[in-house]
Design a protein around this motif. Structure first.
Motif, PDB file in Angstrom:
ATOM      1  N   LEU A 128       0.828  -1.191  -0.037  1.00 20.52           N
ATOM      2  CA  LEU A 128       0.048  -0.162   0.094  1.00 20.52           C
ATOM      3  C   LEU A 128       0.921   1.200   0.100  1.00 20.52           C
ATOM      4  O   LEU A 128       0.323   2.190  -0.608  1.00 20.52           O
ATOM      5  CB  LEU A 128      -1.009  -0.085   1.290  1.00 20.52           C
ATOM      6  N   ASP A 129       2.125   1.201   0.495  1.00 21.94           N
ATOM      7  CA  ASP A 129       2.858   2.103   0.625  1.00 21.94           C
ATOM      8  C   ASP A 129       3.803   2.608  -0.495  1.00 21.94           C
ATOM      9  O   ASP A 129       4.523   3.518  -0.704  1.00 21.94           O
ATOM     10  CB  ASP A 129       3.586   2.404   2.087  1.00 21.94           C
ATOM     11  N   GLY A 130       3.810   1.535  -1.409  1.00 19.98           N
ATOM     12  CA  GLY A 130       4.221   1.703  -2.530  1.00 19.98           C
ATOM     13  C   GLY A 130       5.981   1.558  -2.558  1.00 19.98           C
ATOM     14  O   GLY A 130       6.789   2.006  -3.054  1.00 19.98           O
ATOM     15  N   LEU A 131       6.424   0.854  -1.397  1.00 22.84           N
ATOM     16  CA  LEU A 131       8.014   0.637  -1.311  1.00 22.84           C
ATOM     17  C   LEU A 131       8.800  -0.288  -2.182  1.00 22.84           C
ATOM     18  O   LEU A 131       7.814  -1.193  -2.836  1.00 22.84           O
ATOM     19  CB  LEU A 131       8.041  -0.112   0.196  1.00 22.84           C
ATOM     20  N   PRO A 132       9.704   0.105  -2.410  1.00 22.73           N
ATOM     21  CA  PRO A 132      10.443  -0.645  -3.528  1.00 22.73           C
ATOM     22  C   PRO A 132      10.533  -2.151  -3.618  1.00 22.73           C
ATOM     23  O   PRO A 132      10.393  -2.743  -4.432  1.00 22.73           O
ATOM     24  CB  PRO A 132      11.794   0.057  -3.551  1.00 22.73           C
ATOM     25  N   ASP A 133      10.427  -2.760  -2.120  1.00 27.63           N
ATOM     26  CA  ASP A 133      10.437  -4.153  -1.967  1.00 27.63           C
ATOM     27  C   ASP A 133       8.971  -4.767  -1.883  1.00 27.63           C
ATOM     28  O   ASP A 133       9.080  -5.892  -1.584  1.00 27.63           O
ATOM     29  CB  ASP A 133      11.338  -4.505  -0.858  1.00 27.63           C
ATOM     30  N   ALA A 134       7.895  -3.704  -2.195  1.00 23.13           N
ATOM     31  CA  ALA A 134       6.747  -4.537  -1.687  1.00 23.13           C
ATOM     32  C   ALA A 134       6.016  -5.086  -2.944  1.00 23.13           C
ATOM     33  O   ALA A 134       5.572  -4.503  -3.956  1.00 23.13           O
ATOM     34  CB  ALA A 134       5.844  -3.382  -1.589  1.00 23.13           C
ATOM     35  N   GLN A 135       6.585  -6.609  -3.284  1.00 22.35           N
ATOM     36  CA  GLN A 135       6.054  -7.376  -4.562  1.00 22.35           C
ATOM     37  C   GLN A 135       5.148  -8.380  -4.154  1.00 22.35           C
ATOM     38  O   GLN A 135       4.571  -9.156  -4.853  1.00 22.35           O
ATOM     39  CB  GLN A 135       7.324  -7.771  -5.069  1.00 22.35           C
ATOM     40  N   GLY A 136       4.605  -8.497  -2.669  1.00 24.29           N
ATOM     41  CA  GLY A 136       3.841  -9.254  -2.182  1.00 24.29           C
ATOM     42  C   GLY A 136       4.564 -10.559  -2.032  1.00 24.29           C
ATOM     43  O   GLY A 136       5.790 -10.664  -1.941  1.00 24.29           O
ATOM     44  N   GLY A 137       3.858 -11.422  -1.709  1.00 25.88           N
ATOM     45  CA  GLY A 137       4.331 -13.034  -1.250  1.00 25.88           C
ATOM     46  C   GLY A 137       4.172 -13.452  -0.068  1.00 25.88           C
ATOM     47  O   GLY A 137       3.300 -12.920   0.648  1.00 25.88           O
ATOM     48  N   SER A 138       4.805 -14.561   0.167  1.00 23.61           N
ATOM     49  CA  SER A 138       4.575 -15.153   1.634  1.00 23.61           C
ATOM     50  C   SER A 138       5.504 -14.496   2.661  1.00 23.61           C
ATOM     51  O   SER A 138       6.592 -14.104   2.426  1.00 23.61           O
ATOM     52  CB  SER A 138       4.966 -16.632   1.425  1.00 23.61           C
ATOM     53  N   GLU A 139       4.992 -14.639   3.884  1.00 20.79           N
ATOM     54  CA  GLU A 139       5.608 -13.954   4.994  1.00 20.79           C
ATOM     55  C   GLU A 139       5.254 -14.944   6.437  1.00 20.79           C
ATOM     56  O   GLU A 139       4.204 -15.167   6.576  1.00 20.79           O
ATOM     57  CB  GLU A 139       5.208 -12.508   5.290  1.00 20.79           C
ATOM     58  N   VAL A 140       6.121 -15.459   6.668  1.00 16.38           N
ATOM     59  CA  VAL A 140       6.392 -16.499   7.917  1.00 16.38           C
ATOM     60  C   VAL A 140       6.583 -15.774   9.254  1.00 16.38           C
ATOM     61  O   VAL A 140       7.836 -15.283   9.270  1.00 16.38           O
ATOM     62  CB  VAL A 140       6.929 -17.842   7.700  1.00 16.38           C
ATOM     63  N   PRO A 195       2.648 -22.071  10.276  1.00 15.36           N
ATOM     64  CA  PRO A 195       3.611 -21.800   9.233  1.00 15.36           C
ATOM     65  C   PRO A 195       3.276 -22.398   7.882  1.00 15.36           C
ATOM     66  O   PRO A 195       3.626 -23.680   7.689  1.00 15.36           O
ATOM     67  CB  PRO A 195       4.955 -22.164   9.997  1.00 15.36           C
ATOM     68  N   ALA A 196       2.790 -21.703   6.994  1.00 16.84           N
ATOM     69  CA  ALA A 196       2.660 -22.422   5.522  1.00 16.84           C
ATOM     70  C   ALA A 196       2.755 -21.259   4.554  1.00 16.84           C
ATOM     71  O   ALA A 196       2.839 -20.020   4.799  1.00 16.84           O
ATOM     72  CB  ALA A 196       1.146 -22.923   5.659  1.00 16.84           C
ATOM     73  N   GLU A 197       2.714 -21.679   3.242  1.00 15.79           N
ATOM     74  CA  GLU A 197       2.927 -20.732   2.307  1.00 15.79           C
ATOM     75  C   GLU A 197       2.075 -21.661   1.045  1.00 15.79           C
ATOM     76  O   GLU A 197       2.126 -22.766   0.771  1.00 15.79           O
ATOM     77  CB  GLU A 197       4.168 -20.373   1.871  1.00 15.79           C
ATOM     78  N   PRO A 198       1.601 -20.796   0.085  1.00 12.08           N
ATOM     79  CA  PRO A 198       0.888 -21.449  -1.172  1.00 12.08           C
ATOM     80  C   PRO A 198       2.128 -22.278  -1.950  1.00 12.08           C
ATOM     81  O   PRO A 198       3.257 -21.692  -2.125  1.00 12.08           O
ATOM     82  CB  PRO A 198       0.212 -20.301  -1.919  1.00 12.08           C
ATOM     83  N   ASN A 199       1.672 -23.264  -2.644  1.00 12.07           N
ATOM     84  CA  ASN A 199       2.615 -23.960  -3.610  1.00 12.07           C
ATOM     85  C   ASN A 199       2.590 -23.052  -4.758  1.00 12.07           C
ATOM     86  O   ASN A 199       1.821 -22.038  -5.027  1.00 12.07           O
ATOM     87  CB  ASN A 199       2.491 -25.227  -3.861  1.00 12.07           C
ATOM     88  N   ASP A 200       3.434 -23.528  -5.865  1.00 16.88           N
ATOM     89  CA  ASP A 200       3.511 -22.868  -7.119  1.00 16.88           C
ATOM     90  C   ASP A 200       2.126 -22.689  -7.941  1.00 16.88           C
ATOM     91  O   ASP A 200       1.885 -21.691  -8.688  1.00 16.88           O
ATOM     92  CB  ASP A 200       4.570 -23.432  -8.129  1.00 16.88           C
ATOM     93  N   ARG A 201       1.492 -23.809  -7.966  1.00  9.46           N
ATOM     94  CA  ARG A 201       0.185 -23.783  -8.726  1.00  9.46           C
ATOM     95  C   ARG A 201      -0.575 -22.808  -7.948  1.00  9.46           C
ATOM     96  O   ARG A 201      -1.367 -22.241  -8.782  1.00  9.46           O
ATOM     97  CB  ARG A 201      -0.351 -25.167  -8.717  1.00  9.46           C
ATOM     98  N   GLN A 202      -0.861 -22.932  -6.718  1.00  9.51           N
ATOM     99  CA  GLN A 202      -1.760 -21.756  -6.121  1.00  9.51           C
ATOM    100  C   GLN A 202      -1.181 -20.509  -6.248  1.00  9.51           C
ATOM    101  O   GLN A 202      -2.202 -19.469  -6.280  1.00  9.51           O
ATOM    102  CB  GLN A 202      -1.774 -22.380  -4.408  1.00  9.51           C
TER     103      GLN A 202
END
Length: 472
Positions: free
Chosen positions: A133-145, A201-208
């Motif tokens: 939301l803040d448009g930071l350079p490293d803000a590409q989304g993804g998993s965060e555990v 602690p989990a994250e979606p797989n490549d297909r998801q």
């Protein structure tokens, strides 16, 4: 003499026939044949079947999203479908357009208002969706555990600088990981971000990930269209409200209250209350055909004209509506309108009113709740010359006269006769404690006639206007 030969049988050599009761030695046994690898064609077929299944899922989900009728409903559907794709059961989506024009809206899935409030106390820079939301350079989304307090790395070995408040809120709400994606449309840029929360602690797989990314790209385009519709509706509603009275007048002997709800397309329903000479009061409600900016503009012109006619000849409501009908035919030949004008003398508790194709007023009191008998008349602009007789009523002390537009009836989704019955029942059952306050009476009627579970067949594009006058 030579020995006779045994006859030959296809597939059997009689010279080396073995006894069926004698097993071959272990050293002579044939090792088992390993299973043959699957044929390349079957692998391709499995992959194609998986792709078809994924495409079918995406098609079904995008169809459901396209059928949503409002911005809030679209956000909720997008969040629900995304959760099913990434394998989560909770999450939130934040609508915060990058152009700064709003609206700013947060919708939760499996999260109450209090839980959303806790999440909002976490610094935005400490969350993946906040960095989006803040448009930071490293803000590409993804998993965060979220690591344990003494852990230094997260999923995949990358460093996860977790804010203490973030860890505290995560422990309180019971989530251990998240997956965030930006909502970006081609025409509008960043619209917001969506994040889904995992209990473990989990994250979606490549297909998801691929499916969720494809779905959100389509969903963001749909949200951009719904956002523009919502902004247009808000602008029209603002213009419509500015054309209506900013406040109701204070006239001795009568209390006034009004409600106005603008439809999504912006309609032409209006109301007015203006003090007249000698302590009199003029009350008016009306509706212009059509919707959108042109109907709102026509409504403003018609209301301003009626005010002028009311000041000059308000004691004769028939003359007021006759002049208004002539003006409408000359200036708006392709448009019709309904209207009701009432000339009130609060000191005498006397009302003279006339209507042009408009819904009849409702008289509400402790001893009676009844519709005012008005004569049948055509809307303004429908006939070459409009004319209808006036009606005189005398409300008792403590009674309220309720004027309204037909949008109140149409939004119920019922046939008109049942809608009238619903309105009458709502007015008759107003608690005695609320009848002394016309503002509370209007709220009760709206809540009763238009509950939150109005059928989907209701015409939600209709404006709704209520104008209540309680005589002391």
């Amino acid at each position: 003499m030579s020995a006779s030969h045994l006859p030959k049988v296809a597939g059997i050599d009689p010279a080396v026939a073995a006894s069926p009761h004698t097993a071959a030695p272990a050293s002579a046994r044939t090792p088992p044949t390993p299973p043959a690898p699957p044929a390349p064609s079957s692998v391709i077929q499995d992959r194609l079947a998986g792709m078809v299944s994924d495409l079918t899922t995406l098609h079904d989900l995008t169809e459901r999203l396209a059928r949503t009728s409002g911005l809030d409903a679209a956000l909720r559907e997008l969040l629900r479908a995304g959760a099913s794709l990434v394998g989560a059961r909770r999450g939130l989506v934040v609508l915060e357009p990058a152009d700064g024009l709003g609206p700013v809206h947060t919708v939760g899935l499996g999260l109450g208002h209090a839980e959303l409030g806790h999440i909002e106390t976490v610094p935005r820079s400490a969350t993946s969706y906040g960095r989006i939301l803040d448009g930071l350079p490293d803000a590409q989304g993804g998993s965060e555990v979220l690591p344990e307090p003494d852990a230094a790395t997260g999923s995949g070995g990358y460093a996860v600088p977790v804010d203490p408040r973030h860890r505290e809120v995560a422990a309180r709400l019971g989530f251990a990981a998240s997956y965030a994606l930006p909502l970006t449309a081609e025409a509008t840029g960043r619209l917001g971000a969506a994040v889904w929360l995992y209990d473990e602690p989990a994250e979606p797989n490549d297909r998801q990930r691929d499916l969720a990314g494809l779905y959100l790209r389509h969903g963001a385009e749909h949200l951009a269209r719904m956002l523009e519709v919502e902004r247009t509706r808000v602008r029209l509603a603002t213009i419509s409200e500015e054309l209506l009275p900013s406040r109701l007048p204070r006239v001795p002997g009568v209390q006034l209250a009004a409600r106005h709800r603008t439809g999504p397309a912006g309609g032409g329903d209006w109301y007015d209350a203006l003090p007249l000479p000698e302590g009199a009061l003029g009350l008016a409600v009306g509706s212009v055909t059509g919707s959108g900016p042109s109907a709102v503009a026509a409504m403003g012109r018609l209301r301003a004209s009626l005010r002028a006619y009311a000041v000059m000849e308000g004691e004769d409501p028939v003359a007021v509506l006759s002049d208004l009908e002539l003006l409408l035919r000359l200036t708006e030949p392709a448009r019709a309108a309904t209207a009701l004008f009432a000339y009130c003398e609060p000191a005498r508790r006397k009302i003279v009113l006339a209507g042009a194709g408009h819904t009849p007023p409702l008289l509400i009191g402790d001893r009676r709740t009844e519709y005012v008998e008005t004569s049948l008349s055509a809307p303004l602009g429908m006939l070459a010359c409009w004319e209808a007789p006036s009606v005189e009523i005398e409300p008792a002390a403590g009674e309220t006269v309720l004027l309204y537009t037909d949008g109140l009836l149409r939004r119920t989704g019922d046939p008109m006769d049942r809608a009238y019955a619903r309105l009458h029942a709502a007015a008759a059952n107003v608690p005695r404690s609320l009848r002394e306050d016309p503002d509370a009476l209007c709220e009760h009627v709206l809540r009763t006639v238009l509950p939150g579970d109005v059928p989907s067949t209701a015409d939600e594009d209709e404006d709704v206007v209520l104008l209540a006058a309680r005589f002391e």
